[in-house]
Design a protein around this motif. Structure first.
Motif, PDB file in Angstrom:
ATOM      1  N   MET A  30       0.847  -1.201   0.000  1.00 53.17           N
ATOM      2  CA  MET A  30       0.000   0.000   0.000  1.00 53.17           C
ATOM      3  C   MET A  30       0.881   1.249   0.000  1.00 53.17           C
ATOM      4  SD  MET A  30      -2.807   1.023   2.848  1.00 53.17           S
ATOM      5  CE  MET A  30      -3.301   2.723   3.053  1.00 53.17           C
ATOM      6  N   LYS A  31       0.525   2.177  -0.875  1.00 51.51           N
ATOM      7  CA  LYS A  31       1.302   3.404  -1.022  1.00 51.51           C
ATOM      8  C   LYS A  31       1.182   4.281   0.225  1.00 51.51           C
ATOM      9  CE  LYS A  31       1.738   7.233  -4.301  1.00 51.51           C
ATOM     10  NZ  LYS A  31       1.230   7.795  -5.565  1.00 51.51           N
ATOM     11  N   LYS A  32       2.334   4.745   0.717  1.00 49.80           N
ATOM     12  CA  LYS A  32       2.356   5.612   1.898  1.00 49.80           C
ATOM     13  C   LYS A  32       2.938   6.973   1.531  1.00 49.80           C
ATOM     14  CE  LYS A  32       1.465   2.427   5.233  1.00 49.80           C
ATOM     15  NZ  LYS A  32       0.505   2.524   6.326  1.00 49.80           N
ATOM     16  N   LYS A  33       2.526   7.964   2.294  1.00 50.18           N
ATOM     17  CA  LYS A  33       3.121   9.297   2.147  1.00 50.18           C
ATOM     18  C   LYS A  33       4.262   9.394   3.159  1.00 50.18           C
ATOM     19  CE  LYS A  33       2.013  14.236   2.157  1.00 50.18           C
ATOM     20  NZ  LYS A  33       3.068  14.508   1.184  1.00 50.18           N
ATOM     21  N   VAL A  34       5.465   9.694   2.661  1.00 46.34           N
ATOM     22  CA  VAL A  34       6.654   9.748   3.518  1.00 46.34           C
ATOM     23  C   VAL A  34       7.260  11.144   3.454  1.00 46.34           C
ATOM     24  CG1 VAL A  34       8.909   8.748   4.022  1.00 46.34           C
ATOM     25  CG2 VAL A  34       7.131   7.322   2.975  1.00 46.34           C
ATOM     26  N   ASN A  35       7.440  11.760   4.621  1.00 43.80           N
ATOM     27  CA  ASN A  35       8.150  13.038   4.713  1.00 43.80           C
ATOM     28  C   ASN A  35       9.542  12.785   5.292  1.00 43.80           C
ATOM     29  OD1 ASN A  35       5.975  14.442   3.729  1.00 43.80           O
ATOM     30  ND2 ASN A  35       5.296  15.240   5.715  1.00 43.80           N
ATOM     31  N   ILE A  36      10.567  13.258   4.577  1.00 47.65           N
ATOM     32  CA  ILE A  36      11.954  13.051   4.999  1.00 47.65           C
ATOM     33  C   ILE A  36      12.582  14.390   5.383  1.00 47.65           C
ATOM     34  CG2 ILE A  36      14.245  12.251   4.293  1.00 47.65           C
ATOM     35  CD1 ILE A  36      12.922  10.254   2.451  1.00 47.65           C
ATOM     36  N   ILE A  37      13.208  14.416   6.548  1.00 50.85           N
ATOM     37  CA  ILE A  37      13.878  15.628   7.038  1.00 50.85           C
ATOM     38  C   ILE A  37      15.358  15.560   6.668  1.00 50.85           C
ATOM     39  CG2 ILE A  37      14.392  17.032   9.071  1.00 50.85           C
ATOM     40  CD1 ILE A  37      12.023  15.569  10.479  1.00 50.85           C
ATOM     41  N   GLY A  38      15.816  16.539   5.905  1.00 52.14           N
ATOM     42  CA  GLY A  38      17.220  16.602   5.507  1.00 52.14           C
ATOM     43  C   GLY A  38      17.462  15.967   4.148  1.00 52.14           C
ATOM     44  N   SER A  39      18.560  16.393   3.479  1.00 53.07           N
ATOM     45  CA  SER A  39      18.821  15.909   2.114  1.00 53.07           C
ATOM     46  C   SER A  39      20.269  15.490   1.926  1.00 53.07           C
ATOM     47  CB  SER A  39      18.466  17.003   1.108  1.00 53.07           C
ATOM     48  OG  SER A  39      19.342  18.116   1.243  1.00 53.07           O
ATOM     49  N   GLY A  40      20.875  14.933   2.993  1.00 49.33           N
ATOM     50  CA  GLY A  40      22.225  14.396   2.859  1.00 49.33           C
ATOM     51  C   GLY A  40      22.201  13.047   2.155  1.00 49.33           C
ATOM     52  N   PHE A  41      23.345  12.376   2.128  1.00 51.96           N
ATOM     53  CA  PHE A  41      23.452  11.106   1.416  1.00 51.96           C
ATOM     54  C   PHE A  41      22.426  10.081   1.893  1.00 51.96           C
ATOM     55  CE2 PHE A  41      27.802  12.660   0.469  1.00 51.96           C
ATOM     56  CZ  PHE A  41      27.830  12.408  -0.903  1.00 51.96           C
ATOM     57  N   SER A  42      22.284   9.952   3.216  1.00 44.08           N
ATOM     58  CA  SER A  42      21.379   8.917   3.732  1.00 44.08           C
ATOM     59  C   SER A  42      19.921   9.239   3.400  1.00 44.08           C
ATOM     60  CB  SER A  42      21.561   8.739   5.243  1.00 44.08           C
ATOM     61  OG  SER A  42      21.360   9.950   5.923  1.00 44.08           O
ATOM     62  N   SER A  43      19.538  10.508   3.525  1.00 41.36           N
ATOM     63  CA  SER A  43      18.162  10.902   3.213  1.00 41.36           C
ATOM     64  C   SER A  43      17.835  10.680   1.743  1.00 41.36           C
ATOM     65  CB  SER A  43      17.939  12.380   3.556  1.00 41.36           C
ATOM     66  OG  SER A  43      17.971  12.588   4.943  1.00 41.36           O
ATOM     67  N   LEU A  44      18.750  11.083   0.863  1.00 41.96           N
ATOM     68  CA  LEU A  44      18.509  10.918  -0.573  1.00 41.96           C
ATOM     69  C   LEU A  44      18.465   9.446  -0.956  1.00 41.96           C
ATOM     70  CD1 LEU A  44      20.693  13.787  -2.102  1.00 41.96           C
ATOM     71  CD2 LEU A  44      18.200  13.720  -1.896  1.00 41.96           C
ATOM     72  N   ALA A  45      19.351   8.648  -0.345  1.00 43.57           N
ATOM     73  CA  ALA A  45      19.335   7.209  -0.616  1.00 43.57           C
ATOM     74  C   ALA A  45      17.998   6.609  -0.189  1.00 43.57           C
ATOM     75  CB  ALA A  45      20.487   6.517   0.111  1.00 43.57           C
ATOM     76  N   ALA A  46      17.567   6.937   1.033  1.00 42.28           N
ATOM     77  CA  ALA A  46      16.293   6.420   1.532  1.00 42.28           C
ATOM     78  C   ALA A  46      15.143   6.880   0.635  1.00 42.28           C
ATOM     79  CB  ALA A  46      16.071   6.896   2.968  1.00 42.28           C
ATOM     80  N   ALA A  47      15.178   8.139   0.208  1.00 43.33           N
ATOM     81  CA  ALA A  47      14.120   8.676  -0.658  1.00 43.33           C
ATOM     82  C   ALA A  47      14.015   7.858  -1.940  1.00 43.33           C
ATOM     83  CB  ALA A  47      14.403  10.141  -0.982  1.00 43.33           C
ATOM     84  N   CYS A  48      15.160   7.516  -2.520  1.00 41.88           N
ATOM     85  CA  CYS A  48      15.154   6.734  -3.766  1.00 41.88           C
ATOM     86  C   CYS A  48      14.542   5.354  -3.545  1.00 41.88           C
ATOM     87  CB  CYS A  48      16.569   6.603  -4.307  1.00 41.88           C
ATOM     88  SG  CYS A  48      17.252   8.149  -4.950  1.00 41.88           S
TER      89      CYS A  48
END
Length: 487
Positions: A1-19
């Motif tokens: 099921m599709k979830k809405k995810v808000n990520i705080i910060g845009s360093g390497f770990s955040s961008l990796a998780a976002a992808c």
């Protein structure tokens, strides 16, 4: 099921998780408080010069390849990699230096020329280091730090003693020459602790150094951030800059939204890649898993005093990466870890990306980055920064036998206060929590909040630890955990 995810910060770990989270079909939005993405890996551009503000070493290329391969991509789809030859140079005195080649056979010859018999010892040491690398980087670090049983495998059972020995003793058992000892101890500094406090198993960092080599992404480490941004956007991620997260809102024990510049942004999952301690201060006290007392007792990796300098001429007698170990290593280490204070005579590192990359400086000029590792939490005054710049430039001129002070077009500095202001970094640390035995794997702060449902963390204060490759892995681990917990 599709979830809405808000990520705080845009360093390497955040961008990796976002992808990873977007690939799994989630609706992902990244909120970055600064005006550019990248977290600590931002860029400074001035008068035709380009500097990486944060990381400048590209090690463990296989981790980057594995990341992009997870999306049927490869690094070369986004950026060009250059293997540095030589990898780096280490200064021990006036015109007294050791050059580290870009391949192990030549490094073995260099060792042998300095200490008879050390070539064979290095070959043996590197076999063990490679074995540890294969266990650690290809397996152990891709485990989420949930249970101590994650460390128990057939391979680690054979190496249990290596978790209780330390790198410093191992190296000194094999090598007697001080220069060789310091060169072999240098890579574990990336883990943020003294070699004497770093388990023997972490010799895998020596394989990352001598075995896999040192690389440079054309246009700097920021090319990797831009690559990850492009991949994230291709996967449908929304990235918002100048978006300061002021609060994580919890209802009935569940994280439900974040306050961004005074506006509530609802989500099913909240993930913070910001400094872990700061992230928890965005929660009301009863929802925090770790107290201030907890953080104050932790061993943090160093902060740094950095200078970004534009020179109006080319600098001689240095490589792209140059280390200056002409003063006592143990005294400086003690000023970081044992008795935190400004070191009287600091070791320092200098990077000249324009040696490799024409885009780093205008033609005939040189871009220089100078770094002094420091204890976090030190008083950071403008006059202290200036004093230390003068110290290292005087030594640099002496060690490399050239005058450069009058060729400085400009210099910018970055230190403890900036790490706090720009990254909400605990005590202004630069590299997160040190990877000591008691701060490894399941003993690090958790990826998933122990107090709040639907709240997760990623980055260098959690698993697997400090550094760029571990941050990429941290993003994957937390995304896997979110996927597992939502099904």
């Amino acid at each position: 099921m599709k979830k809405k995810v808000n990520i705080i910060g845009s360093g390497f770990s955040s961008l990796a998780a976002a992808c990873y989270l977007a690939k799994d079909g989630n609706e992902v939005t990244v909120f970055e408080k600064n005006n550019t993405i990248g977290g600590r890996a931002r860029q400074l551009k001035k008068d035709g010069f380009t500097f990486d503000i944060g990381p400048t070493w590209y090690w463990m290329p296989d981790v980057f390849e594995r990341f992009f391969n997870d999306f049927d991509k490869k690094p070369s789809d986004y950026y060009e990699l250059i293997k540095l030859s030589p990898a780096y140079q280490v200064y021990f005195g006036v015109n007294e230096f050791v050059t580290i080649a870009d391949n192990l056979p030549e490094i073995v010859k260099t060792f042998e020329s300095i200490e008879k018999g050390s070539g064979q010892k290095l070959t043996s040491f590197m076999k063990e280091a490679q074995d540890n690398y294969n266990i650690a980087i290809k397996d152990l670090v891709y485990r989420p730090g949930v249970s101590p049983l994650e460390l128990v495998t057939l391979e680690t059972a054979k190496k249990v003693n290596q978790f209780f020995g330390n790198i410093s003793k191992d190296i000194r058992r094999k090598f007697k020459n001080t220069k060789l000892i310091q060169i072999l101890e240098f890579p574990v500094l990336f883990l943020g602790a003294k070699p004497s406090d770093t388990p023997s198993f972490y010799s895998f960092m020596n394989f990352a150094d001598f075995g896999l080599g040192t690389w440079h992404p054309k246009n700097g480490m920021y090319s990797v951030i831009l690559a990850m941004e492009q991949l994230a956007i291709e996967l449908g991620v929304t990235i918002k800059t100048n978006a300061n997260v002021e609060k994580i809102i919890v209802n009935n024990g569940k994280a439900v939204s974040i306050m961004v510049n005074g506006t509530e942004e609802k989500a099913d999952i909240i993930l913070s890649g910001a400094d872990y301690n700061h992230s928890e201060t965005l929660l009301d006290k009863e929802h925090r898993a770790y107290s201030e007392k907890y953080w104050s007792k932790k061993i943090f990796a160093p902060s740094s005093l950095l200078f970004y300098v534009g020179f109006d001429k080319k600098i001689e007698n240095v490589e792209h990466h140059s280390l200056f170990f002409d003063v006592d290593f143990d005294t400086h280490a003690s000023a970081i870890y044992d008795n935190p204070k400004w070191p009287k005579e600091p070791l320092f590192y200098a990077s000249f990306p324009s040696k490799t990359d024409d885009n780093a400086a205008p033609q005939g000029k040189e871009a220089g980055i100078f770094l002094i590792p420091l204890a976090p939490g030190l008083e950071d005054l403008p006059e202290t920064r200036e004093e230390y710049f003068n110290k290292i430039i005087m030594r640099f001129e002496n060690l490399t036998q050239q005058k450069i002070r009058n060729n400085i077009m400009f210099k910018e500095s970055f230190c403890v206060n900036d790490f706090i202001k720009d990254y909400n970094s605990y005590k202004g640390n630069a590299y997160g929590l040190a990877n000591t035995l008691l701060q490894t794997a399941f003993l690090r702060p958790k990826l998933k909040s122990k107090r709040v449902e639907n709240l997760y963390f990623t980055g260098q204060l959690t698993v697997p630890g400090p550094g760029v490759p571990p941050s990429l892995i941290s993003g994957k681990l937390v995304a896997d955990l979110i996927k597992k917990n939502k099904n």
